[in-house]
Design a protein around this motif. Sequence first.
Motif, PDB file in Angstrom:
ATOM      1  N   UNK A  40       0.277  -0.932   0.016  1.00  0.00           N
ATOM      2  CA  UNK A  40      -0.050   0.276   0.438  1.00  0.00           C
ATOM      3  C   UNK A  40       0.613   1.608   0.008  1.00  0.00           C
ATOM      4  N   UNK A  41       1.848   1.293   1.102  1.00  0.00           N
ATOM      5  CA  UNK A  41       2.546   2.130   0.877  1.00  0.00           C
ATOM      6  C   UNK A  41       3.511   2.634  -0.672  1.00  0.00           C
ATOM      7  N   UNK A  42       4.074   2.083  -1.416  1.00  0.00           N
ATOM      8  CA  UNK A  42       4.985   1.768  -2.261  1.00  0.00           C
ATOM      9  C   UNK A  42       3.396   2.087  -3.885  1.00  0.00           C
ATOM     10  N   UNK A  43       2.015   2.433  -3.464  1.00  0.00           N
ATOM     11  CA  UNK A  43       1.271   2.639  -4.821  1.00  0.00           C
ATOM     12  C   UNK A  43       0.878   3.749  -3.797  1.00  0.00           C
ATOM     13  N   UNK A  44       0.961   3.759  -3.399  1.00  0.00           N
ATOM     14  CA  UNK A  44       0.858   5.321  -3.256  1.00  0.00           C
ATOM     15  C   UNK A  44       1.220   7.085  -3.439  1.00  0.00           C
ATOM     16  N   UNK A  45       2.368   5.620  -3.911  1.00  0.00           N
ATOM     17  CA  UNK A  45       3.561   7.030  -4.322  1.00  0.00           C
ATOM     18  C   UNK A  45       3.043   7.477  -5.689  1.00  0.00           C
ATOM     19  N   UNK A  46       2.273   6.287  -6.907  1.00  0.00           N
ATOM     20  CA  UNK A  46       2.284   6.894  -8.099  1.00  0.00           C
ATOM     21  C   UNK A  46       0.522   6.958  -7.896  1.00  0.00           C
ATOM     22  N   UNK A  47      -0.402   6.935  -6.788  1.00  0.00           N
ATOM     23  CA  UNK A  47      -1.649   7.674  -7.164  1.00  0.00           C
ATOM     24  C   UNK A  47      -1.332   8.750  -6.381  1.00  0.00           C
ATOM     25  N   UNK A  63      -1.391   4.219 -15.591  1.00  0.00           N
ATOM     26  CA  UNK A  63      -0.333   3.697 -15.814  1.00  0.00           C
ATOM     27  C   UNK A  63       0.931   3.574 -16.617  1.00  0.00           C
ATOM     28  N   UNK A  64       1.104   4.963 -17.135  1.00  0.00           N
ATOM     29  CA  UNK A  64       1.707   5.765 -17.946  1.00  0.00           C
ATOM     30  C   UNK A  64       3.098   5.753 -17.123  1.00  0.00           C
ATOM     31  N   UNK A  65       2.739   6.438 -16.056  1.00  0.00           N
ATOM     32  CA  UNK A  65       3.660   6.169 -15.360  1.00  0.00           C
ATOM     33  C   UNK A  65       4.451   4.820 -14.282  1.00  0.00           C
ATOM     34  N   UNK A  66       3.448   3.912 -14.336  1.00  0.00           N
ATOM     35  CA  UNK A  66       4.434   3.002 -13.719  1.00  0.00           C
ATOM     36  C   UNK A  66       5.218   2.748 -14.661  1.00  0.00           C
ATOM     37  N   UNK A  67       4.480   2.798 -16.099  1.00  0.00           N
ATOM     38  CA  UNK A  67       5.235   2.128 -17.403  1.00  0.00           C
ATOM     39  C   UNK A  67       7.070   2.911 -17.660  1.00  0.00           C
ATOM     40  N   UNK A  68       6.560   4.278 -16.978  1.00  0.00           N
ATOM     41  CA  UNK A  68       7.972   5.240 -17.562  1.00  0.00           C
ATOM     42  C   UNK A  68       9.085   5.153 -16.043  1.00  0.00           C
ATOM     43  N   UNK A  69       8.608   4.730 -14.807  1.00  0.00           N
ATOM     44  CA  UNK A  69       9.230   4.754 -14.233  1.00  0.00           C
ATOM     45  C   UNK A  69       9.761   3.329 -14.214  1.00  0.00           C
ATOM     46  N   UNK A  70       8.999   1.561 -14.817  1.00  0.00           N
ATOM     47  CA  UNK A  70       9.929   0.871 -14.811  1.00  0.00           C
ATOM     48  C   UNK A  70      10.634   0.747 -16.454  1.00  0.00           C
ATOM     49  N   UNK A  71      11.035   1.829 -17.033  1.00  0.00           N
ATOM     50  CA  UNK A  71      12.038   2.585 -18.010  1.00  0.00           C
ATOM     51  C   UNK A  71      10.467   1.564 -19.461  1.00  0.00           C
ATOM     52  N   UNK A  72       9.994   1.621 -19.384  1.00  0.00           N
ATOM     53  CA  UNK A  72       9.449   0.529 -20.772  1.00  0.00           C
ATOM     54  C   UNK A  72       7.747   1.198 -20.823  1.00  0.00           C
ATOM     55  N   UNK A  73       8.683   2.358 -21.417  1.00  0.00           N
ATOM     56  CA  UNK A  73       7.060   3.698 -21.969  1.00  0.00           C
ATOM     57  C   UNK A  73       6.761   3.184 -23.124  1.00  0.00           C
ATOM     58  N   UNK A  74       5.408   3.335 -23.621  1.00  0.00           N
ATOM     59  CA  UNK A  74       5.269   2.761 -25.394  1.00  0.00           C
ATOM     60  C   UNK A  74       5.170   3.460 -26.211  1.00  0.00           C
TER      61      UNK A  74
END
Length: 375
Positions: A40-47, A63-74
């Motif tokens: 929950x603490x880690x997910x709250x950073x994204x939201x 969703x775009x933020x998660x992919x960008x953070x993982x260096x996997x931008x579409x």
Amino acid sequence: MRYDIDGAMLQTLLPFLAAAEDAVARLDERVLRSPVGEGFAERSHFFDAAGALWVAGELVHVEDLVLHDAHMDSRAPSHELTIAHSVLRTRRRIWNGEPSWALGASGLATLTATMGEGEGTAQEAKGLTVVGADDEGDDEDAPLAAEMAEIDALLARSQKLIDIHTGKAPAETAAISPAKRNEDPLGLLGDEEWDEEQRLAEWRGLLPLADRLPPILGAVILFEAWDRIEPLRRQHWLGGLLVGSYLRARGKVASHLFSFYGGLKLVRHERRRARDRATRLQAFLEAMQLAAAAGLKEIDRLSLARTQMELRFRGRRSNSSLPELADFVLSRPMVSAAMIARHLRITPRGALNLVNEIGIREITGRGRYRAWGII
């Protein structure tokens, strides 16, 4: 402008203050004792990062933020997405530091001097990543090279600021000359009347006043002062993050970094930007209550999802990857096969097999470029 609270205003705010205090305390205790508290603490950073851009009038998809953070931008990241990623990294920096670090002089100097201008750091990191890839020829080191590029860029900007304040700045980093100012009548390169250092000092001067109040009310006073003083022109979103840091420093929320923007975006713009100060403070207190209520619902969803996933891998061998996959899924708003493969160090085909075994929901509805998450 006066920032203290008189008796009449305190009587008006008391019901909202009591509701916010109770809701935040319940959330903190629930997260502290829950097995999904770390996720929950880690997910709250994204939201909260997406909420900060929402409050500023920009839309960034989580969703775009998660992919960008993982260096996997579409696709190529937008300017708003780059800013949201700066908010995300700043939240992690504050959470990984000491509870009172972000509110101190050194913490604020670090956050304001090194965490801003995310677009520039992203471009510099991208350039250095390409060099690293050519030198080493290893695709797996590209994310690490990007992070090292960001660190180098941050150190370079910090050294420039130190040189400017110590009087050792070279010609290219010195103050803008009068000729340059004449060429810049709109003040795009610099504004003498906007002294960020003085404004930050004025805002920090309110910390003793906030410390004499209850933690929730003190945090609200600090955020209102940040909103009115506007210490930073490019990092106005930092005020909401400092609210979470202040609640953590006061011991009100110790289990996670409170997501103030997650609740503030649920309050109408007319109330949080009202001319009447009491209305604004009520809106900020209500935002804390709404953020805590949303957090409790999120904890319930994550707890139920974890229970369902545990039924899938109960009785498995001790070296099974399913428990680690469950923790990873709980820590992200969404995951893809490539993200799972990188985190668990397995093949993409093995990641798909694990996803089918653990039984999480596919959220894209597509045959290709699929992603899974907890809704």
